[in-house]
Scaffold this active site. Structure first.
Site, PDB file in Angstrom:
ATOM      1  N   GLY A  46      99.258 -26.154   9.584  1.00  0.00           N
ATOM      2  CA  GLY A  46      99.241 -25.823  11.018  1.00  0.00           C
ATOM      3  C   GLY A  46      97.941 -26.151  11.736  1.00  0.00           C
ATOM      4  CD  GLU A 101      94.549 -19.870   9.179  1.00  0.00           C
ATOM      5  OE1 GLU A 101      95.333 -20.676   9.711  1.00  0.00           O
ATOM      6  OE2 GLU A 101      94.880 -19.131   8.240  1.00  0.00           O
ATOM      7  CG  ASP A 105     100.943 -12.815  12.991  1.00  0.00           C
ATOM      8  OD1 ASP A 105     100.939 -12.162  14.035  1.00  0.00           O
ATOM      9  OD2 ASP A 105     101.963 -12.942  12.273  1.00  0.00           O
ATOM     10  CE  LYS A 133     101.806 -14.575  17.384  1.00  0.00           C
ATOM     11  NZ  LYS A 133     103.040 -14.486  16.576  1.00  0.00           N
ATOM     12  CG  PHE A 154     107.583 -17.428  16.333  1.00  0.00           C
ATOM     13  CD1 PHE A 154     106.979 -17.035  15.143  1.00  0.00           C
ATOM     14  CD2 PHE A 154     108.082 -18.723  16.425  1.00  0.00           C
ATOM     15  CE1 PHE A 154     106.889 -17.912  14.063  1.00  0.00           C
ATOM     16  CE2 PHE A 154     107.997 -19.609  15.354  1.00  0.00           C
ATOM     17  CZ  PHE A 154     107.393 -19.190  14.172  1.00  0.00           C
ATOM     18  CG  ASP A 161     106.256 -24.677  10.880  1.00  0.00           C
ATOM     19  OD1 ASP A 161     105.330 -23.845  10.828  1.00  0.00           O
ATOM     20  OD2 ASP A 161     107.189 -24.706  10.059  1.00  0.00           O
TER      21      ASP A 161
HETATM   22  P1  5GP Z   1      98.634 -13.978   8.905  1.00  0.00           P
HETATM   23  O1  5GP Z   1      98.300 -13.933   7.449  1.00  0.00           O
HETATM   24  O2  5GP Z   1      97.465 -13.810   9.821  1.00  0.00           O
HETATM   25  O3  5GP Z   1      99.758 -13.033   9.248  1.00  0.00           O
HETATM   26  O4  5GP Z   1      99.326 -15.354   9.069  1.00  0.00           O
HETATM   27  C1  5GP Z   1      98.834 -16.457   9.646  1.00  0.00           C
HETATM   28  C2  5GP Z   1      99.868 -17.554   9.477  1.00  0.00           C
HETATM   29  O5  5GP Z   1     101.184 -17.123   9.879  1.00  0.00           O
HETATM   30  C3  5GP Z   1      99.513 -18.682  10.392  1.00  0.00           C
HETATM   31  O6  5GP Z   1      98.625 -19.589   9.763  1.00  0.00           O
HETATM   32  C4  5GP Z   1     100.879 -19.280  10.689  1.00  0.00           C
HETATM   33  O7  5GP Z   1     101.236 -20.190   9.671  1.00  0.00           O
HETATM   34  C5  5GP Z   1     101.836 -18.104  10.643  1.00  0.00           C
HETATM   35  N1  5GP Z   1     102.107 -17.579  12.006  1.00  0.00           N
HETATM   36  C6  5GP Z   1     101.703 -16.410  12.528  1.00  0.00           C
HETATM   37  N2  5GP Z   1     102.129 -16.255  13.796  1.00  0.00           N
HETATM   38  C7  5GP Z   1     102.801 -17.385  14.100  1.00  0.00           C
HETATM   39  C8  5GP Z   1     103.479 -17.854  15.289  1.00  0.00           C
HETATM   40  O8  5GP Z   1     103.549 -17.217  16.354  1.00  0.00           O
HETATM   41  N3  5GP Z   1     104.065 -19.078  15.208  1.00  0.00           N
HETATM   42  C9  5GP Z   1     104.030 -19.847  14.075  1.00  0.00           C
HETATM   43  N4  5GP Z   1     104.638 -21.020  14.124  1.00  0.00           N
HETATM   44  N5  5GP Z   1     103.405 -19.432  12.938  1.00  0.00           N
HETATM   45  C10 5GP Z   1     102.795 -18.221  12.956  1.00  0.00           C
END
Ligand code: 5GP
Length: 178
Positions: A46, A101, A105, A133, A154, A161
């Protein structure tokens, strides 16, 4: 219908907004890392577009590496378990590492990466994320350079993606159900 004008996409950040913000981040990073050995580590897949654009906005000697990770799946997500699918090519010893990154999230992926990199004798480890986020955070993690804080929706595009689609959009959009 063109991939770029679909009714289920609502543009959140235009290509121009992204471009301008990355130039600002590049200037800030250039000032703060002057005289240091900087390594950008892009998190596949990403962060590819963000890494490529940020790299060119930094006016310093800079090295580049990539890592690919995957979480073990939604059911174990709260455990924060992460698998390395492709590791770095080289040692971090003596380098100032900037992890790049696409989006932070829950913070679980980033927490894992930071712990992992700090054990590899890097001089410093900091983070640049295009999107943040904050509402969704499970693990508190400091993001040093944030492109844009966004609401809990999202998003796709500019590397992000949905089932491997939309990564090539030049903007970031909220994906609504069809
Ligand atoms: P975390 O470990 O912070 O929850 O996850 C981060 C990863 O989750 C990001 O690198 C991404 O791949 C995915 N992700 C989190 N939120 C989104 C979103 O709104 N859209 C997309 N496409 N991927 C997300």
């Amino acid at each position: 219908m063109s991939e770029f004008t679909q009714p289920n996409l609502r543009v959140l950040l235009s290509a121009e907004q992204i471009r301008v913000r990355i130039q600002e981040l590049g200037r800030q990073i250039t000032e703060e890392y002057a005289g240091k050995s900087l390594l950008l580590v892009g998190v596949l897949k990403g962060a590819i577009p963000f890494t490529a654009d940020l790299l060119r906005a930094i006016d310093l000697p800079v090295q580049l590496d990539f890592i690919a990770v995957s979480s073990y799946g939604a059911s174990t997500k709260s455990s924060g378990e992460v698998r390395i699918l492709k590791d770095l090519d080289a040692s971090l010893k003596g380098l100032h590492v900037l992890v790049v990154e696409d989006i932070v999230d829950t913070g679980l992926t980033l927490t894992y990466l930071l712990d992992n990199f700090r054990r590899r004798e890097a001089e410093s480890v900091r983070v640049a994320a295009l999107l943040d986020k904050p509402e969704r955070r499970i693990k508190e993690v400091a993001v040093d350079y944030v492109g844009f804080p966004i609401p809990n929706e999202f998003v796709v595009g500019y590397g992000l993606d949905y089932a491997e689609r939309y990564r090539n959009l030049p903007y970031v959009a909220v994906l609504n159900p069809e």
